[in-house]
Design a protein around this motif. Sequence first.
Motif, PDB file in Angstrom:
ATOM      1  N   LEU A  73       0.832  -1.200   0.000  1.00 56.46           N
ATOM      2  CA  LEU A  73       0.000   0.000   0.000  1.00 56.46           C
ATOM      3  C   LEU A  73       0.867   1.250   0.000  1.00 56.46           C
ATOM      4  CD1 LEU A  73      -2.866   1.106   0.068  1.00 56.46           C
ATOM      5  CD2 LEU A  73      -2.842   0.859   2.543  1.00 56.46           C
ATOM      6  N   LEU A  74       1.929   1.249   0.790  1.00 52.10           N
ATOM      7  CA  LEU A  74       2.870   2.368   0.786  1.00 52.10           C
ATOM      8  C   LEU A  74       3.469   2.558  -0.604  1.00 52.10           C
ATOM      9  CD1 LEU A  74       4.605   1.643   4.180  1.00 52.10           C
ATOM     10  CD2 LEU A  74       3.732   3.908   3.521  1.00 52.10           C
ATOM     11  N   GLY A  75       3.878   1.456  -1.220  1.00 54.25           N
ATOM     12  CA  GLY A  75       4.474   1.538  -2.565  1.00 54.25           C
ATOM     13  C   GLY A  75       3.493   2.070  -3.597  1.00 54.25           C
ATOM     14  N   ASP A  76       2.263   1.603  -3.527  1.00 51.21           N
ATOM     15  CA  ASP A  76       1.233   2.059  -4.469  1.00 51.21           C
ATOM     16  C   ASP A  76       0.939   3.537  -4.310  1.00 51.21           C
ATOM     17  OD1 ASP A  76       1.021  -0.521  -5.428  1.00 51.21           O
ATOM     18  OD2 ASP A  76      -0.864  -0.971  -4.379  1.00 51.21           O
ATOM     19  N   MET A  77       0.827   3.977  -3.072  1.00 53.92           N
ATOM     20  CA  MET A  77       0.431   5.362  -2.819  1.00 53.92           C
ATOM     21  C   MET A  77       1.572   6.352  -2.986  1.00 53.92           C
ATOM     22  SD  MET A  77      -2.333   5.082   0.260  1.00 53.92           S
ATOM     23  CE  MET A  77      -2.705   6.840   0.132  1.00 53.92           C
ATOM     24  N   LEU A  78       2.818   5.900  -2.794  1.00 54.20           N
ATOM     25  CA  LEU A  78       3.949   6.806  -2.873  1.00 54.20           C
ATOM     26  C   LEU A  78       4.700   6.740  -4.193  1.00 54.20           C
ATOM     27  CD1 LEU A  78       5.332   6.306   0.753  1.00 54.20           C
ATOM     28  CD2 LEU A  78       3.860   8.160  -0.096  1.00 54.20           C
ATOM     29  N   ALA A  79       4.284   5.833  -5.075  1.00 52.86           N
ATOM     30  CA  ALA A  79       4.942   5.706  -6.378  1.00 52.86           C
ATOM     31  C   ALA A  79       4.728   6.979  -7.187  1.00 52.86           C
ATOM     32  CB  ALA A  79       4.407   4.501  -7.129  1.00 52.86           C
ATOM     33  N   PRO A  80       5.752   7.420  -7.890  1.00 54.01           N
ATOM     34  CA  PRO A  80       5.586   8.600  -8.745  1.00 54.01           C
ATOM     35  C   PRO A  80       4.548   8.337  -9.833  1.00 54.01           C
ATOM     36  CG  PRO A  80       7.876   7.809  -8.785  1.00 54.01           C
ATOM     37  CD  PRO A  80       7.086   6.856  -7.958  1.00 54.01           C
ATOM     38  N   ALA A  81       3.795   9.357 -10.125  1.00 55.22           N
ATOM     39  CA  ALA A  81       2.731   9.217 -11.134  1.00 55.22           C
ATOM     40  C   ALA A  81       3.264   9.194 -12.532  1.00 55.22           C
ATOM     41  CB  ALA A  81       1.734  10.344 -10.987  1.00 55.22           C
TER      42      ALA A  81
END
Length: 81
Positions: A73-81
Amino acid sequence: RDTLTQEDQRLVLSGRASDGAAACGPLVCACFGVPRGAIAQAIREGAHDAAAVGARLKAGTNCGSCLPELKALLGDMLAPA
């Protein structure tokens, strides 16, 4: 309450409230009863790693079985767009 009806159990497992309160999503941390929505909110408010989420919500600080989902969840939410 001492017991839950089958309907209440289904609602708890699906992340929905029987009293009309807003759903917080599925439970991620069973040890401390932390739903996905609370974790997502903590991430949006600046908890940018598992330790910060744990400090804020206790999620991931007991048995550790939720850490893979928490980190995803951290990776999904903090990944650059």
